[in-house]
Design a protein around this motif. Structure first.
Motif, PDB file in Angstrom:
ATOM      1  N   MET A  33       1.257  -0.985   0.470  1.00 22.88           N
ATOM      2  CA  MET A  33      -0.593   0.131   0.066  1.00 22.88           C
ATOM      3  C   MET A  33       0.645   1.553  -0.450  1.00 22.88           C
ATOM      4  N   ALA A  63       4.415  -0.419  -3.418  1.00 21.88           N
ATOM      5  CA  ALA A  63       4.923  -0.480  -4.977  1.00 21.88           C
ATOM      6  C   ALA A  63       5.953   0.234  -4.967  1.00 21.88           C
ATOM      7  N   GLN A  95       7.153  -4.999  -2.866  1.00 17.83           N
ATOM      8  CA  GLN A  95       6.516  -4.270  -4.799  1.00 17.83           C
ATOM      9  C   GLN A  95       7.181  -3.803  -5.877  1.00 17.83           C
ATOM     10  N   ARG A 193       1.947 -10.272  -8.547  1.00 18.50           N
ATOM     11  CA  ARG A 193       0.625 -10.175  -8.043  1.00 18.50           C
ATOM     12  C   ARG A 193      -0.320  -9.320  -9.517  1.00 18.50           C
ATOM     13  N   SER A 225      -5.144 -10.290  -6.957  1.00 20.53           N
ATOM     14  CA  SER A 225      -5.957  -8.964  -6.484  1.00 20.53           C
ATOM     15  C   SER A 225      -6.733  -8.606  -7.362  1.00 20.53           C
ATOM     16  N   ASN A 251      -8.860  -8.556  -0.246  1.00 19.84           N
ATOM     17  CA  ASN A 251      -9.591  -7.548  -0.447  1.00 19.84           C
ATOM     18  C   ASN A 251     -11.147  -7.695   0.218  1.00 19.84           C
ATOM     19  N   ASP A 252     -11.250  -7.472   0.947  1.00 19.13           N
ATOM     20  CA  ASP A 252     -12.372  -7.408   2.747  1.00 19.13           C
ATOM     21  C   ASP A 252     -12.269  -8.377   3.840  1.00 19.13           C
ATOM     22  N   ALA A 272      -4.754 -11.491   2.919  1.00 19.63           N
ATOM     23  CA  ALA A 272      -3.650 -10.396   2.744  1.00 19.63           C
ATOM     24  C   ALA A 272      -5.024  -8.989   3.981  1.00 19.63           C
ATOM     25  N   ILE A 273      -4.954  -8.095   4.336  1.00 18.52           N
ATOM     26  CA  ILE A 273      -5.271  -6.987   4.884  1.00 18.52           C
ATOM     27  C   ILE A 273      -4.867  -5.894   4.527  1.00 18.52           C
ATOM     28  N   ARG A 275      -6.172  -2.298   4.062  1.00 16.02           N
ATOM     29  CA  ARG A 275      -7.491  -0.998   4.751  1.00 16.02           C
ATOM     30  C   ARG A 275      -7.074  -1.171   6.383  1.00 16.02           C
ATOM     31  N   CYS A 305      -7.001   7.304   3.364  1.00 15.12           N
ATOM     32  CA  CYS A 305      -6.818   5.750   2.987  1.00 15.12           C
ATOM     33  C   CYS A 305      -6.694   6.597   1.810  1.00 15.12           C
ATOM     34  N   LEU A 309      -4.612   9.496  -0.471  1.00 17.32           N
ATOM     35  CA  LEU A 309      -2.955   8.846  -1.674  1.00 17.32           C
ATOM     36  C   LEU A 309      -3.469   9.468  -2.590  1.00 17.32           C
ATOM     37  N   VAL A 315      -0.639   8.543   4.265  1.00 12.83           N
ATOM     38  CA  VAL A 315      -2.001   8.072   3.986  1.00 12.83           C
ATOM     39  C   VAL A 315      -2.380   8.072   5.784  1.00 12.83           C
TER      40      VAL A 315
HETATM   41  C1  LIG Z   1      -3.743   3.601   0.442  1.00 10.37           C
HETATM   42  C2  LIG Z   1      -3.386   2.501  -0.469  1.00 10.37           C
HETATM   43  C3  LIG Z   1      -2.522   2.060  -1.338  1.00 10.37           C
HETATM   44  C4  LIG Z   1      -2.273   0.892  -2.466  1.00 10.37           C
HETATM   45  N1  LIG Z   1      -1.402   0.833  -3.057  1.00 10.37           N
HETATM   46  C5  LIG Z   1      -1.075  -0.369  -3.057  1.00 10.37           C
HETATM   47  C6  LIG Z   1      -0.037  -0.351  -4.448  1.00 10.37           C
HETATM   48  O1  LIG Z   1       1.408  -0.149  -3.690  1.00 10.37           O
HETATM   49  N2  LIG Z   1       0.447  -1.715  -4.928  1.00 10.37           N
HETATM   50  C7  LIG Z   1      -1.056  -2.333  -4.730  1.00 10.37           C
HETATM   51  O2  LIG Z   1      -0.867  -3.615  -5.529  1.00 10.37           O
HETATM   52  N3  LIG Z   1      -2.269  -2.030  -4.446  1.00 10.37           N
HETATM   53  C8  LIG Z   1      -2.167  -1.296  -4.229  1.00 10.37           C
HETATM   54  N4  LIG Z   1      -3.333  -1.365  -3.316  1.00 10.37           N
HETATM   55  C9  LIG Z   1      -4.205  -2.150  -3.022  1.00 10.37           C
HETATM   56  C10 LIG Z   1      -4.039  -3.224  -1.696  1.00 10.37           C
HETATM   57  O3  LIG Z   1      -2.854  -3.708  -1.472  1.00 10.37           O
HETATM   58  C11 LIG Z   1      -5.616  -3.931  -1.562  1.00 10.37           C
HETATM   59  O4  LIG Z   1      -5.012  -4.618  -2.065  1.00 10.37           O
HETATM   60  C12 LIG Z   1      -6.820  -3.555  -1.456  1.00 10.37           C
HETATM   61  O5  LIG Z   1      -6.389  -1.996  -0.444  1.00 10.37           O
HETATM   62  C13 LIG Z   1      -7.980  -4.561  -1.147  1.00 10.37           C
HETATM   63  O6  LIG Z   1      -7.579  -4.762   0.296  1.00 10.37           O
HETATM   64  P1  LIG Z   1      -8.908  -4.429   1.910  1.00 10.37           P
HETATM   65  O7  LIG Z   1     -10.803  -4.394   1.194  1.00 10.37           O
HETATM   66  O8  LIG Z   1      -8.197  -5.621   3.108  1.00 10.37           O
HETATM   67  O9  LIG Z   1      -7.870  -2.939   1.635  1.00 10.37           O
HETATM   68  C14 LIG Z   1      -3.471   0.390  -1.998  1.00 10.37           C
HETATM   69  C15 LIG Z   1      -4.415   0.061  -0.909  1.00 10.37           C
HETATM   70  C16 LIG Z   1      -4.673   1.239  -0.716  1.00 10.37           C
HETATM   71  C17 LIG Z   1      -5.884   1.176   0.273  1.00 10.37           C
END
Ligand SMILES: Cc1cc2nc3c(=O)[nH]c(=O)nc-3n(C[C@H](O)[C@H](O)[C@H](O)COP(=O)(O)O)c2cc1C
Length: 327
Positions: A33, A63, A95, A193, A225, A251-252, A272-273, A275, A305, A309, A315
């Protein structure tokens, strides 16, 4: 909290997972993230250490452009980040994003020499990462970004051997992975990914074929993802079932029932968690200790978040009462 939620047995989340010489203490992963924080500055290091301290088994750092390695992100600076996470008992991967050519760049804009530059960029970056003590790296091949676009017949209009047939659209991702595997030890983990069924016109069978090839090339864990919250969170299962490789579902997954069922039904090996761990990095510790009432649950408001971003701000979470993990 309902009675069913309170009585849910979450122990499956807290079983260790061994992959090569790395043992993850549990099945909970911090997905990459972007934080808009300097990952090797005090703020960024504290952010990631805090996530590790909260109990996750694997932290995947956000990333990061491969172009930053070797200069701005020196091995010494990266080592401080790695050590801070390891000290808290978590494994750490990062990443890696291809060299930035600008956000609007598409596969047909990329010259053959740019492709070579991308592959070389990954090679330099992974060498630095291994030296710095990371447990693994994850090329960012998801969410409609460049590597994912190469895979998509709708986004990739190249006429050379990086476009057209499925085998050609797999080529860049595969060559990046092969290049990484050549640079690192056998024990070093390669994650990848990928977004199945991206609205780029490919099928789950195309994704399965891609994953099989990536695993042959040296990928150890597939991080599956979905592109957006609108898609179901369990696209990991068909990949897991067809290929059998270790898979992360996301995802959630802070919905504990969803996480438990995903692991119990062998739909994925790790969850993976994202948010949810920004809202409360202590989620794993609290859940493992049965302190469910103390968990600060993510409201999915996306305000500070995703919101921060997109504004280029660090964040955060609307629920942080006091300055949060990175402050
Ligand atoms: C603030 C923020 C930044 C994120 N940056 C990336 C990232 O750098 N690379 C990526 O593959 N996904 C990124 N994501 C997606 C998350 O890795 C994750 O897949 C997405 O939040 C869904 O998971 P969640 O429902 O548990 O939040 C980002 C998500 C958030 C909220």
């Amino acid at each position: 909290m309902t009675q069913a939620q309170a009585s849910l047995d979450c122990s499956v989340l807290f079983t260790p997972f061994r992959i090569k010489s790395v043992t993850l203490r549990n099945r909970i992963v911090v997905p990459p993230m972007v934080t808009n924080r300097d990952i090797v500055g005090p703020d960024g290091i504290q952010w990631y250490a805090r996530l590790a301290q909260g109990g996750a088994g694997l932290v995947i750092v956000e990333a990061t452009s491969v172009g930053r390695f070797g200069s701005e992100l020196s091995e010494g600076k990266l080592r401080q980040l790695v050590d801070a996470v390891h000290r808290e008992g978590a494994a750490i991967a990062i990443q890696l994003f291809p060299v930035t050519f600008g956000s609007s760049v598409a596969p047909h804009d990329i010259s053959r020499s740019d492709i070579e530059k991308i592959k070389k960029g990954y090679a330099v970056a992974v060498r630095e990462c291994q030296e710095a003590g990371f447990d693994g790296v994850e090329p960012h091949g998801a969410h409609g970004f460049l590597l994912n676009q190469f895979f998509s017949p709708l986004r990739n209009s190249r006429k050379d051997d990086y476009g057209g047939a499925l085998a050609n659209r797999m080529r860049l991702g595969r060559e990046i992975v092969q290049g990484i595997r050549n640079e690192v030890s056998d024990e070093f983990l390669i994650l990848y990914r990928h977004t199945p069924c991206e609205d780029g016109g490919y099928t789950i069978d195309d994704s399965i074929a891609f994953v099989k090839a990536l695993v042959d090339d040296g990928v150890d864990i597939m991080d599956i993802s979905p592109a957006s919250d609108k898609e179901p969170g369990d696209l990991a299962a068909p990949i897991k079932q067809a290929v059998g490789c270790p898979v992360i579902a996301v995802n959630d997954m802070d919905d504990r029932e969803r996480a438990v069922v995903t692991l119990q039904d062998n739909r994925a090996d790790l969850i993976a968690i994202g948010r949810g761990l920004i809202a409360d990095p202590e989620w794993p510790k609290k859940v493992s200790e049965g302190r469910l009432g103390e968990v600060v649950e993510c409201l999915k408001c996306n305000e500070k978040c995703h919101g921060n971003l997109s504004k280029g701000l660090p964040v955060e979470c609307v629920q942080w009462e006091n300055p949060g993990p990175g402050e």
